[in-house]
Scaffold this motif. Structure first.
Motif, short mmCIF file in Angstrom:
data_model
loop_
_atom_site.label_atom_id
_atom_site.label_comp_id
_atom_site.label_asym_id
_atom_site.label_seq_id
_atom_site.Cartn_x
_atom_site.Cartn_y
_atom_site.Cartn_z
N ARG A 110 0.83 -1.21 0.00
CA ARG A 110 0.00 0.00 0.00
C ARG A 110 0.86 1.25 0.00
O ARG A 110 0.41 2.30 -0.50
CB ARG A 110 -0.91 0.01 1.25
N THR A 111 2.04 1.19 0.57
CA THR A 111 2.88 2.37 0.72
C THR A 111 3.72 2.64 -0.52
O THR A 111 3.94 3.80 -0.89
CB THR A 111 3.80 2.22 1.94
N LEU A 112 4.21 1.58 -1.15
CA LEU A 112 5.11 1.73 -2.29
C LEU A 112 4.37 1.56 -3.61
O LEU A 112 3.30 0.94 -3.67
CB LEU A 112 6.23 0.68 -2.21
N SER A 113 4.96 2.12 -4.65
CA SER A 113 4.47 1.82 -6.00
C SER A 113 4.81 0.37 -6.32
O SER A 113 5.66 -0.25 -5.66
CB SER A 113 5.13 2.74 -7.01
N ILE A 114 4.15 -0.20 -7.32
CA ILE A 114 4.38 -1.60 -7.66
C ILE A 114 5.85 -1.85 -8.02
O ILE A 114 6.45 -2.81 -7.52
CB ILE A 114 3.43 -2.05 -8.79
N PRO A 115 6.49 -1.03 -8.87
CA PRO A 115 7.92 -1.26 -9.16
C PRO A 115 8.78 -1.17 -7.89
O PRO A 115 9.70 -1.98 -7.72
CB PRO A 115 8.26 -0.14 -10.15
N ALA A 116 8.49 -0.20 -7.03
CA ALA A 116 9.29 -0.06 -5.80
C ALA A 116 9.06 -1.25 -4.87
O ALA A 116 10.00 -1.70 -4.20
CB ALA A 116 8.92 1.24 -5.09
N PHE A 117 7.84 -1.77 -4.83
CA PHE A 117 7.53 -2.94 -4.00
C PHE A 117 8.33 -4.15 -4.48
O PHE A 117 8.96 -4.85 -3.68
CB PHE A 117 6.03 -3.23 -4.06
N ILE A 118 8.31 -4.38 -5.79
CA ILE A 118 9.06 -5.52 -6.35
C ILE A 118 10.55 -5.34 -6.10
O ILE A 118 11.27 -6.27 -5.73
CB ILE A 118 8.76 -5.65 -7.85
N LEU A 119 11.04 -4.11 -6.28
CA LEU A 119 12.46 -3.83 -6.08
C LEU A 119 12.86 -4.06 -4.62
O LEU A 119 13.95 -4.59 -4.34
CB LEU A 119 12.76 -2.38 -6.48
N ALA A 120 11.99 -3.70 -3.69
CA ALA A 120 12.29 -3.90 -2.27
C ALA A 120 12.42 -5.39 -1.93
O ALA A 120 13.33 -5.81 -1.22
CB ALA A 120 11.21 -3.25 -1.41
N ILE A 121 11.50 -6.20 -2.46
CA ILE A 121 11.54 -7.65 -2.21
C ILE A 121 12.78 -8.27 -2.84
O ILE A 121 13.50 -9.06 -2.21
CB ILE A 121 10.27 -8.33 -2.74
N LEU A 122 13.07 -7.88 -4.09
CA LEU A 122 14.26 -8.41 -4.76
C LEU A 122 15.53 -7.97 -4.04
O LEU A 122 16.49 -8.74 -3.92
CB LEU A 122 14.29 -7.95 -6.22
N GLY A 123 15.54 -6.73 -3.55
CA GLY A 123 16.70 -6.24 -2.82
C GLY A 123 16.96 -7.05 -1.56
O GLY A 123 18.12 -7.35 -1.23
N ALA A 124 15.88 -7.44 -0.87
CA ALA A 124 16.04 -8.26 0.34
C ALA A 124 16.61 -9.63 -0.02
O ALA A 124 17.50 -10.15 0.68
CB ALA A 124 14.69 -8.40 1.04
N VAL A 125 16.11 -10.22 -1.12
CA VAL A 125 16.61 -11.53 -1.54
C VAL A 125 18.09 -11.45 -1.91
O VAL A 125 18.89 -12.31 -1.53
CB VAL A 125 15.78 -12.05 -2.74
N VAL A 126 18.46 -10.40 -2.65
CA VAL A 126 19.86 -10.23 -3.04
C VAL A 126 20.75 -10.04 -1.82
O VAL A 126 21.84 -10.62 -1.72
CB VAL A 126 20.00 -9.04 -4.02
N ALA A 127 20.30 -9.23 -0.86
CA ALA A 127 21.10 -8.98 0.34
C ALA A 127 21.33 -10.26 1.12
O ALA A 127 22.45 -10.53 1.58
CB ALA A 127 20.40 -7.94 1.22
N VAL A 128 20.29 -11.08 1.27
CA VAL A 128 20.43 -12.35 1.99
C VAL A 128 21.39 -13.27 1.24
O VAL A 128 22.24 -13.94 1.85
CB VAL A 128 19.06 -13.01 2.18
N LEU B 241 26.69 -15.99 0.85
CA LEU B 241 27.94 -16.25 0.12
C LEU B 241 29.16 -15.79 0.92
O LEU B 241 30.25 -16.36 0.80
CB LEU B 241 27.91 -15.57 -1.25
N ALA B 242 28.95 -14.75 1.74
CA ALA B 242 30.06 -14.23 2.54
C ALA B 242 30.27 -15.01 3.83
O ALA B 242 31.20 -14.72 4.59
CB ALA B 242 29.82 -12.75 2.87
N GLY B 243 29.42 -16.01 4.07
CA GLY B 243 29.50 -16.79 5.28
C GLY B 243 30.87 -17.37 5.57
O GLY B 243 31.39 -17.24 6.69
N PRO B 244 31.50 -18.05 4.59
CA PRO B 244 32.83 -18.63 4.87
C PRO B 244 33.86 -17.58 5.29
O PRO B 244 34.73 -17.86 6.12
CB PRO B 244 33.20 -19.26 3.52
N LEU B 245 33.78 -16.40 4.71
CA LEU B 245 34.72 -15.34 5.10
C LEU B 245 34.47 -14.88 6.52
O LEU B 245 35.40 -14.64 7.30
CB LEU B 245 34.60 -14.16 4.13
#
Length: 628
Positions: free
Chosen positions: A174-192, A197-201
């Motif tokens: 409700r707060t974000l536009s549809i592109p921003a909503f999708i980008l936020a979810i994808l950003g969270a997935v990428v960050a995780v 991947l950085a776990g071994p380091l």
């Protein structure tokens, strides 16, 4: 404590909410979810009260204890707590730091608020599968009396996490536009993914990970507005995922364990009792009596505020509730008497902090539950320190009230007698509660139940101010506030456990016990540390996180644990109500309707007096242990 909370306030410049059909459907879904959560949680709380009242009746009247009720009560309490967490999220009641956010521009703040919601959503999504695995593992277990499968309790966490994920997705959509909503979810997935991947380091950094996750990580999360409890949970979950081989289901298990201690059932019971006292008018009746008795002397209303705060403190479970029960009644009259405007929130705030040790204090109950210290001993040990603090504040009131005018007219003994009769049921309640717990007549849970029944009967018989609608609202509000407190205990407990497993706890004990100066240095460092922790984390998260770590150090140095508990509790209160970071100060200003800027300098004499009282209490352990 138990805390005081922040309502989510969306700035006007945030993206305009879409009014299309999808948004309308989402509004209805969110409303239905909210109503369902509230109805079920309120029903569970009502069932708890009825069950516990029946247990008390069977034990003390029929002389026939019923043991199987504890199993149902514990199970219902776990579901009540987890549903309360979801309700608190929907209502914006989870404790969070907003001081830094308030300094940003509206657009920047809206972006940071969205980031904090995405972080919270990521934490919940990551926790969901481990919570389901834990429920599957516990299914083979069963309770001893009623043979209830262990998965029934574990599913409370699964359902709560699912509900919060849905609520957060709706809020973001409700707060974000549809592109921003999708980008936020994808950003969270990428960050995780990047973090995984950085776990071994990260695993090669050793103990530096403690500083990275539990120092820097928690600090950043709290500063960007992630609720304090979930900041602890996110850092702990990330630490387990990236630096250890332990299954993440351990975190879900710690949450379940932290939410299911039977002694913590006193939290919703005392919170509900506090709401009853406000709704029945008992709090106002007590204030009226003190006003008639001592309100006419110069500075009298300041003394009335102190007496009223000390009498009702701890019963509601939240300092904001205590202040809200007293401040609005006295603030207008105090202004009319000529009291400095800034002194009103200052006295309200510091008296709330100084009354933290008055039983039945929820923070004392929590200290006992996480450290193993006797709750009855803590209640006994908190009485004299509270008197010392009250006398210190009363001295400041006396010195600063020289320019105030006295109350008009002579003492009206008829008014005193009349207000005393009206206030007598309320005046008797705190004394009954404290005497019953201190004398060991009943447990804190049983006393809270007796108090609820007592206020209900008195309210219906004399004041006639309890209606079914009000009762339902009290039940719903209690469930939400309880959830906000209990999740802090659970997630801070998980973080504390992680620190213990890492070896940090033993290192901390060695460091604290090796300080030059022994007990004196240890107490001085503890006071300073808990003032800071109380300001940043609020009392309950700080004590749950560091209590299990520091209390063994106190014991190793020969510091009485009851004495240490009272000292650190008052120190946390000092931090919680001290500007500019202590949010309790801003709550007091809002209740008194005084600008925080106008009250800031007026806090100084009260804070100095309270600090002096803490030093005296720390220097003379007998004040805390003399009656044990």
């Amino acid at each position: 404590m138990l805390g005081e909370s922040f309502e989510r306030k969306r700035v006007m410049s945030a993206p305009i909410l879409r009014r299309d059909w999808a948004s309308g459907h989402l509004d209805r879904v969110e409303r239905m979810i909210g109503i369902t959560i509230d109805v079920v949680a309120a029903t569970l709380l009502a069932v708890e009260i009825v069950l516990l009242a029946g247990t008390v009746f069977a034990r003390y009247v029929l002389k026939s204890p019923v043991t199987w009720v504890d199993e149902i009560a514990t199970l219902a309490f776990l579901w009540l707590g987890m549903l309360g967490v979801a309700s608190a999220l929907r209502r914006g009641l989870h404790m969070r730091l907003t001081f830094l956010l308030s300094k940003f521009s509206p657009n920047r703040r809206a972006g940071i608020e969205t980031l904090s919601e995405v972080v919270l959503l990521t934490f919940l999504a990551t926790l969901l599968i481990p919570a389901m695995e834990l429920a599957e593992l516990n299914h083979a277990l069963s309770s001893p009396d009623l043979s209830i499968p262990g998965s029934v309790g574990s599913m409370a966490t699964v359902v709560s996490v699912l509900l919060m994920i849905v609520l957060l997705l709706i809020r973001l959509f409700r707060t974000l536009s549809i592109p921003a909503f999708i980008l936020a979810i994808l950003g969270a997935v990428v960050a995780v993914t990047v973090l995984m991947l950085a776990g071994p380091l990260l695993s090669d950094l050793g103990n530096l990970n403690l500083l990275l996750f539990f120092g820097f990580g928690v600090g950043v999360l709290i500063l960007v507005g992630v609720p304090i409890a979930f900041s602890f949970g996110t850092a702990t979950l990330a630490y387990f995922l990236l630096t250890s081989d332990l299954p993440v289901s351990v975190i879900a298990g710690r949450v379940n364990e932290g939410m299911s201690h039977f002694i913590l059932l006193t939290i919703p019971l005392f919170i509900f009792l506090g709401y009853q006292i406000q709704y029945t008018g008992m709090a106002r009746a007590m204030v009226d009596f003190f006003s008639a008795l001592i309100g006419r002397v110069r500075g009298g209303l300041g003394y009335v505020l102190l007496c009223a705060m000390y009498l009702v403190s701890g019963i509601s479970g939240a300092k904001a509730a205590d202040m809200a029960a007293i401040g609005p009644i006295l603030a207008p009259a105090m202004k009319d008497r000529g009291m400095r405007e800034g002194d009103i929130p200052a006295l309200l705030a510091v008296s709330a902090a100084a009354a933290e040790t008055i039983p039945p204090s929820l923070v004392l109950i929590i200290i006992g539950s996480v450290t193993g210290v006797s709750i009855a001993a803590l209640f006994t040990g908190g009485l004299l320190p509270a008197i010392v603090s009250m006398l210190a504040l009363a001295l400041v009131v006396y010195l600063r009230s020289r320019n105030e005018r006295r109350g008009e007219g002579r003492y009206d003994f008829r008014l005193i007698a009349r207000t005393f009769i009206v206030a007598l049921p309320g005046l008797a309640l705190p004394l009954i509660i404290r005497a019953a717990v201190l004398e060991g007549v009943a447990t804190a849970t049983e006393v809270a139940t007796i108090g609820i029944v007592y206020v209900l009967v008195v309210g219906l018989a004399t004041m006639r101010t309890i209606s079914l609608k009000r009762m339902a609202k009290m039940l719903v509000d209690t469930a939400a506030m309880s959830g906000a407190i209990l999740i802090i205990i659970a997630l801070a407990g998980a973080m504390s456990w992680a620190l213990t497993q890492s070896g940090f706890a033993s290192d901390l004990v060695r460091f604290m016990t090796s300080l030059p100066g022994g007990k004196v240095s240890f107490l001085a460092v503890s006071i300073a540390a808990f003032v800071v922790l109380g300001s940043v984390l609020e009392g309950i998260p700080a004590i749950v996180l560091f209590g299990p770590l520091l209390f063994p150090a106190a014991q190793a140095l020969g510091v009485n644990q009851v004495h240490y508990a009272i000292v650190v509790l008052l120190s946390m209160g000092l931090g919680l109500f001290s500007p500019p970071f202590g949010y309790g100060y801003y709550t007091a200003c809002a209740i008194a309707q005084v600008s925080p800027d106008a009250a800031m300098k007026n806090m100084i004499p009260y804070l100095l007096a309270f600090t002096a009282a803490i030093i005296i209490i720390a220097a003379f352990p007998w004040l805390s242990t003399g009656f044990l």
